[in-house]
Design a protein around this motif. Sequence first.
Motif, PDB file in Angstrom:
ATOM      1  N   MET A 292       1.141  -1.436   0.128  1.00 21.23           N
ATOM      2  CA  MET A 292      -0.314  -0.342  -0.192  1.00 21.23           C
ATOM      3  C   MET A 292       0.772   1.522   0.011  1.00 21.23           C
ATOM      4  N   LEU A 293       0.804   2.416  -0.864  1.00 26.99           N
ATOM      5  CA  LEU A 293       1.404   3.520  -1.216  1.00 26.99           C
ATOM      6  C   LEU A 293       1.414   4.356   0.189  1.00 26.99           C
ATOM      7  N   ASN A 294       2.167   4.349   0.437  1.00 21.67           N
ATOM      8  CA  ASN A 294       1.844   6.036   1.959  1.00 21.67           C
ATOM      9  C   ASN A 294       1.551   7.766   1.437  1.00 21.67           C
TER      10      ASN A 294
ATOM     11  N   ASN B 188       1.345  12.232  -5.246  1.00 20.58           N
ATOM     12  CA  ASN B 188       1.972  12.365  -5.711  1.00 20.58           C
ATOM     13  C   ASN B 188       1.963  11.778  -7.253  1.00 20.58           C
ATOM     14  N   TYR B 189       1.345  10.306  -6.685  1.00 20.22           N
ATOM     15  CA  TYR B 189       0.801   9.139  -8.230  1.00 20.22           C
ATOM     16  C   TYR B 189      -0.906   9.948  -8.607  1.00 20.22           C
TER      17      TYR B 189
ATOM     18  N   SER C 262     -11.573   8.716  -0.065  1.00 18.59           N
ATOM     19  CA  SER C 262     -12.404   7.778  -1.095  1.00 18.59           C
ATOM     20  C   SER C 262     -11.329   6.401  -1.577  1.00 18.59           C
ATOM     21  N   TYR C 263      -9.723   6.981  -1.329  1.00 18.81           N
ATOM     22  CA  TYR C 263      -9.057   5.606  -2.228  1.00 18.81           C
ATOM     23  C   TYR C 263      -9.496   4.600  -1.270  1.00 18.81           C
ATOM     24  N   LEU C 264      -8.614   4.622   0.609  1.00 20.14           N
ATOM     25  CA  LEU C 264      -8.770   4.090   1.125  1.00 20.14           C
ATOM     26  C   LEU C 264     -10.014   3.187   1.407  1.00 20.14           C
TER      27      LEU C 264
ATOM     28  N   ASN D 142      -4.760   8.689  10.850  1.00 17.41           N
ATOM     29  CA  ASN D 142      -3.230   8.933  11.953  1.00 17.41           C
ATOM     30  C   ASN D 142      -2.162   8.808  10.960  1.00 17.41           C
ATOM     31  N   GLN D 143      -2.906   8.307   9.017  1.00 13.34           N
ATOM     32  CA  GLN D 143      -1.205   8.512   8.371  1.00 13.34           C
ATOM     33  C   GLN D 143      -2.148   9.225   7.388  1.00 13.34           C
ATOM     34  N   TYR D 144      -3.067   9.984   7.204  1.00 14.12           N
ATOM     35  CA  TYR D 144      -3.240  10.463   5.560  1.00 14.12           C
ATOM     36  C   TYR D 144      -3.668  11.762   5.630  1.00 14.12           C
ATOM     37  N   TYR D 145      -4.580  11.791   6.714  1.00 14.67           N
ATOM     38  CA  TYR D 145      -5.025  13.293   6.123  1.00 14.67           C
ATOM     39  C   TYR D 145      -4.285  14.572   6.832  1.00 14.67           C
TER      40      TYR D 145
END
Length: 668
Positions: free
Chosen positions: A1-3, A9-10, A46-48, A201-204
Motif C-alpha cells: 500500500m502506498l503511503n 504524487n501519483y 475515498s481511495y482507502l 493518523n497516516q493520511y489526513y
Amino acid sequence: MLNKIELINYFQALIEKDEVTNTLLLALKHKYHCVYTHCLNVCLSSYLLSRKMNLSDEECINVALGGLLHDIGKLNISSKILYKPGPLDAKERSIIVRHPINGVNLLNSSRYLDKVHDSILYHHERYDGEGYCSKLKEEDIPLKARIISICDSFDAMISFRNYRNILTLQEGKDELIRNSNTQFDGSILNNFLEIIDDYYNQYYNSQNPSYIQNTKIDSNINTNWESILDKLPDIGVILIDKHDKIQFCNKFAASIRNKNIEDILGSSFTDFHRKHRNSIIKDKLLKVKLGEINGWERIMKRSNKYLENKYIAIHDEDNKYDGLLMLTRDVSEQEKMLRLLEKSIENLNILVQANSLLTEVYDLEEILIRASVVFNKIISVDHISIIIKRYMDDDYYNVNNIDGFTENIQEYINENLKEFFYTEDSSIELIKIDDKNLITSALHLENNNKALIFIQTDIETEVEEREKKLLQVISNYTNSAIQKYLFLMQIEEKAIKDNLTGIYNRQYLQRIIESLNPDLNSFAVIMIDINNLKYINDTFGHLYGDLLIKTTAQILKRSIRKNDYVFRYGGDEFIILALSCSEKDVKSIIRRINNNIIFIWNKREKDIKLTMSIGYSISSKGISINTIIKTADENMYIEKEKFHNYSKKHLKANTLYQNEKKDSSFSK
C-alpha cells in the motif's frame, strides 16, 4: 500500500496528463487553498475506502479522482459566500447548491469527465432522498457518489470551517453513525469506520503542516497561510486589528526592523515605531481608514536597505474598518541603480542594475512605469508607449496609448506601424518630427513575437551615441520583462482557449455571458455547425477533420467585428457573441462567413466543399441569456435539417442520373 506522499504524487501525475483538469485544479489551489486541501483529503480517504470495499484498481482510482475534483465547481462561487461565517440566505444557498453542476460543466472537455461525472454531480445526494441536486435515494445514487459523500462529510466535520467548531475524531465518528442510513449508506459507512483511524493518523492533511517532511509535493499544498507568509524572502507582512494591535508579523518584516517576532505581536502599531514618528504613524493610520492612501510609498533607508510600504485597509461585511494589512518590500537594488545613474551616466556598467528593476516584474503597466523612470535618467521623456504584437495575433497590444504623443507623431506611428514590426533592425532610431524627437527601439522577442518602444522628447534633447547605447541596453532589459509577461499570459490563456483552434473555449463563454444583462446589453448569439464533419472524419481521417475545424475557426475570426467574440462550443459547433449588434449586423457577419469559406477553403480544396449551418438570436428585454442561446441553437438545427434534406434529394437525383446512363449504355 502506498503511503500518503506517494499517493498524492501519483494522483498529481494523473491530473497533469489532462491540461483542462490540471489548470482548473491549480486555479482552485491558488484561489481557495482550503477547498483544495479538503479535496486532497477526500481523494485519499475515498481511495482507502474503495480498497477496503474490494473494488477493482481502476474503480479505486476513479473514485479517488472524483474525490479530488468533487468541489471543483466552487471555483465559480464568490469567496464572500463560500467563507461566510453565519448561515446562508436563500439566494446564497441556491448558488452553493449549484456547485456540483458547475463542476461537471467546467470539466466538459476533460478526459476524466466520464470517470468523475457521477462523483461530482451526486455527492450531495442523501441516502434518504433529501439531498441535492436530483433527490436520488438509496441504490439509485451511484456507488462512487455514496462513497464520496461519506468522505466529504467526515473531512468537513474534522477540519476548520468558519461557520462551526471543529469536531474531534471521536465526535466525527459519532456524527457519522448518527446519520447512518439517513444521510449515508450504512453498509459503506461500516467499511469506512473500520479504516477511519488508519486514515486519520497516516493520511489526513490537517491545518498544521508540521508533519510535512522530505516530500516532493509543492510546499503550498498542505501549508496554512501563516506558514506561506513566513517563507516569503523579500516581502514583509504585518496584520493590524481595528484596535491598532499587531496580530501577525512574518520573519522578513521583523528582520528588517531588527526585532523579534515575539516582541512585536500584541504591541500597538504606533508604539512599534520610534517615539518621534508616532504622530506621523497616527496620521498615516487615519488616512488608511479614510481610504486616502493607495499604492506603494517609499520610506527612509533602514539597515542599509531602501524600503517601500503599502497599506491595505480591511473592512467587514458592513463595510466598517476592521484592520490593516501592511506590506513592506525591499527596493534596494532599484534604488542603487538609480543613484548610480545619477552619479555617472557615462559608465555603462551601472546598467547591470537595471536587471533588478525590470526583469523581476510581470505586469506590463509596471514595466512601462519602471522603464520610464530609467529612461528619464538619460533623456527628458515627454511620453512613452510600448506596442506589442504576438506572432499568431492580428491585433496589437498598446501599453499606455499613443494619445500622449503630438498629432503628427501619432499619425507617423499609425502610418508606419506595420513597417516597424517587419524590420529586422533592433537598433535605437531617432526621427525628428516638427519640434519633437521620436526615439524608436524594436524588440525581437521569443516565438517571433515583437515589441516597439516609442519615446517622445523635446527637439533640444541631445541624443548622442552614448545615450543611444544606454537606451539600447535598457531596452534589452525591457525585452526580458515583456517576454516573462507574455509567458505568463500564455499560461493563463491555456485555461480559456481551445487547444486545437486557439479560439476561446466554452468555459470562457460562460464567464463572458455571466457578465451580460439582456435588459441592459444589446447582443446577438450566432451558432455555427460544420456540416458532414463525421463523414469527413470517417472518410478522410481525423487529421483532415481537425484541419477543417481549425480552418473554420480562422474563417470565423476573420468574419467578426473587432469587439465580437468567437468560441468553440464543442466538437463541430462554434458560437459567435456579437456585442452591440442589430439584425443587419448579424447578416453582415454571416455574409462575410460565407465569402470567407469560398476564399479560404473552397478555392483551395476543390474536392471537399466546406459548408456550415448557421442560426442566430438577438437579445431583448425579459429574455434570459440561456433562452437566447437555445433559440440560436434551434435556428441552427433548422438550417442543418434543410441542408440534410437538400443533400438527400441531390444524392437521389444524382443516383437516378447515373442509373439512366448505365441503362442507356446497356441498350446500345
